[in-house]
Design a protein around this motif. Sequence first.
Motif, PDB file in Angstrom:
ATOM      1  N   TYR A  72      12.890 -78.764  27.968  1.00 28.81           N
ATOM      2  CA  TYR A  72      12.998 -77.306  27.894  1.00 28.81           C
ATOM      3  C   TYR A  72      14.096 -76.915  26.913  1.00 28.81           C
ATOM      4  CZ  TYR A  72      13.303 -72.470  29.553  1.00 28.81           C
ATOM      5  OH  TYR A  72      13.305 -71.107  29.637  1.00 28.81           O
ATOM      6  N   LYS A  73      13.780 -76.000  26.002  1.00 19.63           N
ATOM      7  CA  LYS A  73      14.736 -75.508  25.020  1.00 19.63           C
ATOM      8  C   LYS A  73      14.888 -74.003  25.191  1.00 19.63           C
ATOM      9  CE  LYS A  73      13.697 -79.108  21.624  1.00 19.63           C
ATOM     10  NZ  LYS A  73      13.234 -79.384  20.238  1.00 19.63           N
ATOM     11  N   PRO A  74      15.973 -73.550  25.780  1.00 17.17           N
ATOM     12  CA  PRO A  74      16.153 -72.100  26.008  1.00 17.17           C
ATOM     13  C   PRO A  74      16.385 -71.355  24.700  1.00 17.17           C
ATOM     14  CG  PRO A  74      18.130 -73.299  26.639  1.00 17.17           C
ATOM     15  CD  PRO A  74      17.103 -74.335  26.298  1.00 17.17           C
ATOM     16  N   LEU A  75      16.130 -70.057  24.742  1.00 14.56           N
ATOM     17  CA  LEU A  75      16.315 -69.209  23.561  1.00 14.56           C
ATOM     18  C   LEU A  75      17.799 -68.890  23.382  1.00 14.56           C
ATOM     19  CD1 LEU A  75      13.385 -66.644  23.938  1.00 14.56           C
ATOM     20  CD2 LEU A  75      13.487 -68.605  22.395  1.00 14.56           C
ATOM     21  N   SER A  76      18.223 -68.896  22.127  1.00 18.32           N
ATOM     22  CA  SER A  76      19.599 -68.500  21.818  1.00 18.32           C
ATOM     23  C   SER A  76      19.701 -66.994  21.591  1.00 18.32           C
ATOM     24  CB  SER A  76      20.101 -69.246  20.581  1.00 18.32           C
ATOM     25  OG  SER A  76      19.250 -68.996  19.473  1.00 18.32           O
ATOM     26  N   GLN A  77      18.587 -66.361  21.235  1.00 15.44           N
ATOM     27  CA  GLN A  77      18.536 -64.911  21.049  1.00 15.44           C
ATOM     28  C   GLN A  77      17.124 -64.418  21.361  1.00 15.44           C
ATOM     29  OE1 GLN A  77      19.532 -64.091  17.009  1.00 15.44           O
ATOM     30  NE2 GLN A  77      17.877 -65.312  16.138  1.00 15.44           N
ATOM     31  N   THR A 129       4.665 -60.209  20.435  1.00 13.86           N
ATOM     32  CA  THR A 129       3.484 -60.168  19.575  1.00 13.86           C
ATOM     33  C   THR A 129       2.664 -58.902  19.764  1.00 13.86           C
ATOM     34  OG1 THR A 129       2.230 -61.402  21.251  1.00 13.86           O
ATOM     35  CG2 THR A 129       3.310 -62.682  19.512  1.00 13.86           C
ATOM     36  N   LYS A 130       2.988 -58.097  20.758  1.00 14.07           N
ATOM     37  CA  LYS A 130       2.234 -56.872  21.024  1.00 14.07           C
ATOM     38  C   LYS A 130       2.980 -55.631  20.529  1.00 14.07           C
ATOM     39  CE  LYS A 130      -1.017 -59.207  23.042  1.00 14.07           C
ATOM     40  NZ  LYS A 130      -2.341 -59.361  22.395  1.00 14.07           N
ATOM     41  N   CYS A 131       4.215 -55.448  20.986  1.00 12.03           N
ATOM     42  CA  CYS A 131       4.981 -54.263  20.581  1.00 12.03           C
ATOM     43  C   CYS A 131       5.872 -54.513  19.372  1.00 12.03           C
ATOM     44  CB  CYS A 131       5.823 -53.753  21.747  1.00 12.03           C
ATOM     45  SG  CYS A 131       7.077 -54.927  22.317  1.00 12.03           S
ATOM     46  N   HIS A 132       6.000 -55.785  18.958  1.00 11.24           N
ATOM     47  CA  HIS A 132       6.791 -56.181  17.783  1.00 11.24           C
ATOM     48  C   HIS A 132       8.260 -55.786  17.924  1.00 11.24           C
ATOM     49  CE1 HIS A 132       3.034 -57.240  15.813  1.00 11.24           C
ATOM     50  NE2 HIS A 132       2.567 -56.041  16.103  1.00 11.24           N
ATOM     51  N   ASN A 133       8.748 -55.766  19.142  1.00  6.84           N
ATOM     52  CA  ASN A 133      10.167 -55.545  19.393  1.00  6.84           C
ATOM     53  C   ASN A 133      10.806 -56.837  19.889  1.00  6.84           C
ATOM     54  OD1 ASN A 133       9.969 -52.786  18.753  1.00  6.84           O
ATOM     55  ND2 ASN A 133       9.385 -52.285  20.862  1.00  6.84           N
ATOM     56  N   LYS A 134      12.084 -56.992  19.638  1.00  4.07           N
ATOM     57  CA  LYS A 134      12.781 -58.185  20.103  1.00  4.07           C
ATOM     58  C   LYS A 134      13.116 -58.022  21.584  1.00  4.07           C
ATOM     59  CE  LYS A 134      14.662 -60.045  15.846  1.00  4.07           C
ATOM     60  NZ  LYS A 134      15.868 -60.585  15.167  1.00  4.07           N
ATOM     61  N   ALA A 135      12.103 -58.200  22.396  1.00  3.78           N
ATOM     62  CA  ALA A 135      12.242 -57.987  23.838  1.00  3.78           C
ATOM     63  C   ALA A 135      11.894 -59.224  24.656  1.00  3.78           C
ATOM     64  CB  ALA A 135      11.349 -56.827  24.288  1.00  3.78           C
ATOM     65  N   VAL A 136      11.506 -60.322  24.016  1.00  3.38           N
ATOM     66  CA  VAL A 136      11.164 -61.552  24.734  1.00  3.38           C
ATOM     67  C   VAL A 136      12.444 -62.353  24.936  1.00  3.38           C
ATOM     68  CG1 VAL A 136       9.801 -63.669  24.715  1.00  3.38           C
ATOM     69  CG2 VAL A 136       8.862 -61.572  23.724  1.00  3.38           C
ATOM     70  N   LYS A 137      12.859 -62.512  26.183  1.00  5.80           N
ATOM     71  CA  LYS A 137      14.118 -63.186  26.490  1.00  5.80           C
ATOM     72  C   LYS A 137      13.921 -64.547  27.147  1.00  5.80           C
ATOM     73  CE  LYS A 137      16.436 -58.736  27.121  1.00  5.80           C
ATOM     74  NZ  LYS A 137      17.222 -57.872  28.041  1.00  5.80           N
ATOM     75  N   ASP A 138      12.676 -64.920  27.436  1.00  7.83           N
ATOM     76  CA  ASP A 138      12.389 -66.200  28.075  1.00  7.83           C
ATOM     77  C   ASP A 138      11.759 -67.149  27.072  1.00  7.83           C
ATOM     78  OD1 ASP A 138      13.252 -65.426  30.710  1.00  7.83           O
ATOM     79  OD2 ASP A 138      11.425 -64.232  30.864  1.00  7.83           O
ATOM     80  N   ALA A 139      12.128 -68.422  27.143  1.00  3.33           N
ATOM     81  CA  ALA A 139      11.584 -69.419  26.233  1.00  3.33           C
ATOM     82  C   ALA A 139      10.097 -69.632  26.487  1.00  3.33           C
ATOM     83  CB  ALA A 139      12.339 -70.733  26.399  1.00  3.33           C
ATOM     84  N   CYS A 166       6.428 -59.705  25.795  1.00  3.17           N
ATOM     85  CA  CYS A 166       7.490 -59.213  26.674  1.00  3.17           C
ATOM     86  C   CYS A 166       6.898 -58.795  28.026  1.00  3.17           C
ATOM     87  CB  CYS A 166       8.237 -58.054  26.014  1.00  3.17           C
ATOM     88  SG  CYS A 166       7.225 -56.602  25.689  1.00  3.17           S
ATOM     89  N   ILE A 167       7.744 -58.685  29.017  1.00  2.00           N
ATOM     90  CA  ILE A 167       7.297 -58.394  30.380  1.00  2.00           C
ATOM     91  C   ILE A 167       6.658 -57.012  30.500  1.00  2.00           C
ATOM     92  CG2 ILE A 167       8.090 -58.090  32.761  1.00  2.00           C
ATOM     93  CD1 ILE A 167      10.112 -60.298  32.271  1.00  2.00           C
ATOM     94  N   PRO A 168       7.224 -55.940  29.901  1.00  2.00           N
ATOM     95  CA  PRO A 168       6.556 -54.630  30.002  1.00  2.00           C
ATOM     96  C   PRO A 168       5.149 -54.612  29.411  1.00  2.00           C
ATOM     97  CG  PRO A 168       8.828 -54.342  29.295  1.00  2.00           C
ATOM     98  CD  PRO A 168       8.557 -55.805  29.264  1.00  2.00           C
ATOM     99  N   CYS A 169       4.968 -55.235  28.235  1.00  2.00           N
ATOM    100  CA  CYS A 169       3.627 -55.280  27.626  1.00  2.00           C
ATOM    101  C   CYS A 169       2.665 -56.107  28.474  1.00  2.00           C
ATOM    102  CB  CYS A 169       3.710 -55.848  26.206  1.00  2.00           C
ATOM    103  SG  CYS A 169       4.576 -54.794  25.026  1.00  2.00           S
ATOM    104  N   ALA A 170       3.145 -57.233  28.992  1.00  2.00           N
ATOM    105  CA  ALA A 170       2.288 -58.093  29.814  1.00  2.00           C
ATOM    106  C   ALA A 170       1.885 -57.406  31.108  1.00  2.00           C
ATOM    107  CB  ALA A 170       3.003 -59.406  30.105  1.00  2.00           C
ATOM    108  N   CYS A 184       2.459 -63.896  30.109  1.00  2.00           N
ATOM    109  CA  CYS A 184       3.461 -63.731  29.056  1.00  2.00           C
ATOM    110  C   CYS A 184       3.461 -64.892  28.067  1.00  2.00           C
ATOM    111  CB  CYS A 184       4.850 -63.603  29.673  1.00  2.00           C
ATOM    112  SG  CYS A 184       5.156 -62.018  30.464  1.00  2.00           S
ATOM    113  N   LYS A 185       2.914 -66.032  28.448  1.00  2.00           N
ATOM    114  CA  LYS A 185       2.936 -67.201  27.561  1.00  2.00           C
ATOM    115  C   LYS A 185       1.649 -67.349  26.765  1.00  2.00           C
ATOM    116  CE  LYS A 185       3.743 -72.199  27.552  1.00  2.00           C
ATOM    117  NZ  LYS A 185       2.502 -72.550  26.822  1.00  2.00           N
ATOM    118  N   CYS A 186       0.521 -67.416  27.455  1.00  5.84           N
ATOM    119  CA  CYS A 186      -0.759 -67.641  26.762  1.00  5.84           C
ATOM    120  C   CYS A 186      -1.467 -66.353  26.395  1.00  5.84           C
ATOM    121  CB  CYS A 186      -1.673 -68.516  27.618  1.00  5.84           C
ATOM    122  SG  CYS A 186      -2.123 -67.775  29.215  1.00  5.84           S
ATOM    123  N   GLY A 187      -1.111 -65.235  27.009  1.00  2.00           N
ATOM    124  CA  GLY A 187      -1.728 -63.958  26.695  1.00  2.00           C
ATOM    125  C   GLY A 187      -3.113 -63.768  27.275  1.00  2.00           C
ATOM    126  N   LYS A 188      -3.512 -64.607  28.233  1.00  2.38           N
ATOM    127  CA  LYS A 188      -4.835 -64.492  28.835  1.00  2.38           C
ATOM    128  C   LYS A 188      -4.753 -63.689  30.133  1.00  2.38           C
ATOM    129  CE  LYS A 188      -6.438 -68.924  27.001  1.00  2.38           C
ATOM    130  NZ  LYS A 188      -6.957 -70.281  27.339  1.00  2.38           N
TER     131      LYS A 188
END
Length: 228
Positions: free
Chosen positions: A61-66, A71-81, A86-90, A97-101
């Motif tokens: 597992y490699k956590p995010l540094s930022q 991919t939906k709202c194009h905002n930097k709102a994804v905080k989980d690796a 992002c959670i609101p769009c999902a 949130c991972k596979c988009g299905k």
Amino acid sequence: MSCKKGSTRRTRPQKYQNSTSYRNNLHDNSKKTKKINSTEVAEVCKRCQEIIEWKIKYKKYKPLSQAKTCTKCHNKAVKDAYHTICIPCASNMEVCCKCGKKEEIVQHKAPTETERLRVMAELEREIEGLSERKRRAYHRYMDKLNGKKKKRKQQVQEENDGEGDETEAINSKNDSKEISIEEYFKNAREKIEMLKAAMEENDFLDDFDDLGIEDEEDFEDTDSEYRD
């Protein structure tokens, strides 16, 4: 694998097997490893949850540094690796949130302490607009939802001290079923909306009934006090 030509199926078991299972913190007790092991895998489907949990278990597992771009709202709102949405769009699209299905979400992320306090403050503001009887009905409903019981009288407790210990223990286990915070807030909002819809113009009479004056004798007692 078998040496037979064209055969790709192995019949024998694995030759070398570990006697103990792998532990990612056996020789690494750093803060980073502890933080990764305590990561909450939520807002994903079952398959994606198993993938992320495997990465955590075997130290891949490699956590995010930022924050990452959604991919939906194009905002930097994804905080989980390994998340792409992002959670609101999902939650709005009801996808993973991972596979988009559109799969069933196994677990929802618990709100933070600040979010919980904010929602509790909003609920308190909505309760203030209700009548006294509706507020009491709301608090009784929430106490019942939390599994709280009314205190028994001392006489009943003294009589059932010896005989009712086992039954009380069983009942306490049955009543101690905890619910999630999301379900708690959902039920609270539904109850408030139901009480608001049931409010009528004669709520003043309902508040008057809550004063505890049940019989005409109470009125006579108050009149006699004033006369004296």
